[in-house]
Motif scaffolding. Sequence first.
Motif, PDB file in Angstrom:
ATOM      1  N   LYS A 204       0.563  -0.681   0.259  1.00 53.92           N
ATOM      2  CA  LYS A 204      -0.118  -0.462  -0.275  1.00 53.92           C
ATOM      3  C   LYS A 204       0.954   1.147   0.136  1.00 53.92           C
ATOM      4  CE  LYS A 204      -3.777  -2.037   2.362  1.00 53.92           C
ATOM      5  NZ  LYS A 204      -4.514  -2.126   4.269  1.00 53.92           N
ATOM      6  N   ASP A 205       2.033   1.198  -0.725  1.00 49.30           N
ATOM      7  CA  ASP A 205       3.025   2.179  -0.995  1.00 49.30           C
ATOM      8  C   ASP A 205       4.004   2.129  -0.314  1.00 49.30           C
ATOM      9  OD1 ASP A 205       2.085   2.941  -4.105  1.00 49.30           O
ATOM     10  OD2 ASP A 205      -0.186   4.079  -2.864  1.00 49.30           O
ATOM     11  N   GLU A 206       3.987   2.129   1.848  1.00 46.67           N
ATOM     12  CA  GLU A 206       4.508   1.855   2.128  1.00 46.67           C
ATOM     13  C   GLU A 206       5.644   0.940   2.478  1.00 46.67           C
ATOM     14  OE1 GLU A 206       4.623   1.746   6.866  1.00 46.67           O
ATOM     15  OE2 GLU A 206       3.288   0.545   6.152  1.00 46.67           O
ATOM     16  N   ILE A 207       6.982   1.323   2.222  1.00 45.02           N
ATOM     17  CA  ILE A 207       8.014   0.979   1.817  1.00 45.02           C
ATOM     18  C   ILE A 207       8.034  -0.152   3.143  1.00 45.02           C
ATOM     19  CG2 ILE A 207      10.282   0.466   1.708  1.00 45.02           C
ATOM     20  CD1 ILE A 207      10.644   2.715   0.108  1.00 45.02           C
ATOM     21  N   TRP A 208       8.612  -1.632   3.041  1.00 43.87           N
ATOM     22  CA  TRP A 208       9.059  -2.468   3.400  1.00 43.87           C
ATOM     23  C   TRP A 208      10.253  -2.921   4.521  1.00 43.87           C
ATOM     24  CZ3 TRP A 208       6.380  -4.183   8.308  1.00 43.87           C
ATOM     25  CH2 TRP A 208       5.605  -4.012   8.861  1.00 43.87           C
ATOM     26  N   MET A 209      10.737  -3.224   2.926  1.00 42.59           N
ATOM     27  CA  MET A 209      12.352  -2.999   2.465  1.00 42.59           C
ATOM     28  C   MET A 209      12.901  -2.588   0.931  1.00 42.59           C
ATOM     29  SD  MET A 209      14.109  -6.905   3.320  1.00 42.59           S
ATOM     30  CE  MET A 209      16.038  -6.760   3.046  1.00 42.59           C
TER      31      MET A 209
END
Length: 362
Positions: A146-151
Amino acid sequence: MKLLLSNEELNKCKKFLDVKELNIEAAEFYIDYLTNNFREIESAKSPEDWFKKFNEIERVNNNVISSVKMNEITELKTDAFSSDKYYQTIGQIKAHEGDWNFATYSYAPFEGFVSDELVIDPETFAEHTPISYFKDEFPFFAVTQKDEIWMSIIPHEINTMKQPIENATGNVLVLGLGLGYYVFNIVLKRNVTSVTVIENDKKIINLFNKYLLPKFPHQEKISIIYGDALAYVKESPRKFDYVFADIWHNVHDGEMLYLKLKAKESYRPGTKFDYWIETSILAMLRRQILTVFEEALEGFTEEDYKHSANENDTIINKIYYYHKNTIIKNFNDLHQILTDDSLKLMASKLFWNLEDFDTNSN
């Protein structure tokens, strides 16, 4: 805590509270500096010019700047990271599975970013966040939800993985898959026999198996299991020599997970555990201990620690009970319980039962 401090020792101890406030103020500055005001000062032609212009906007307390070495911004060379074996092997991939995406982002020239783990002064516990920049644009591979960078394959990820990569040996258990950067690097090691990865999102596993795993070396060493990391650590009969946990996005969503895992170490005696950004998580715990100390000075009682509205309250309440009978007679007593070794010991004992993780529990 039981405080038996002379006025002289009390004044020494209060310096830790001053440093805590500086650390918090610096952290708030970093968030603003790195996320909100880049476009306002994009005309800066050097990191020094960038910092000067941003400081003119924010008018930061000079004590904060000098205490945490905030103006020490270092240049990194793009070649040092673009030559990374994972970076070269995997390249840039665009793909998606549900709300998960593989995508490419970039750092602009002179854009500041956190490049490594916190550096803690062992005497004062002042927190220094390494900030760096590239002179040229630097593209990087990332996985987002959802457009949030996780890695993402950025200097911070690469640098904070170096020691856990070096520590990996024998049969390795990895908690969290992400882009598989850690797995890629440890399967290259001759002393790593097998790598078992626990991941709780099937979409990430599908993306990884389809687009990334075919490019990995030593695929015969890798096993990926869909499941819950905490349950696996506790319940799996398989023996492991080393465990690396990376199942959080940042300190704020990672602290409680870290404490849950620390409580599970007792199920695997003789196994070495490492945790991504543990120094930063310990820094948060250190601040919370100082909150309990400050509240003791203000006359808080046990009644103030019987209820919690959120995870932070729950952790502070547990710290209060853990240190309820700890006697603080002088500066050295307080300093001792703030050291990394003392924090790790406390972290392993704060929570013993699953029901303790209910944030509404007493």
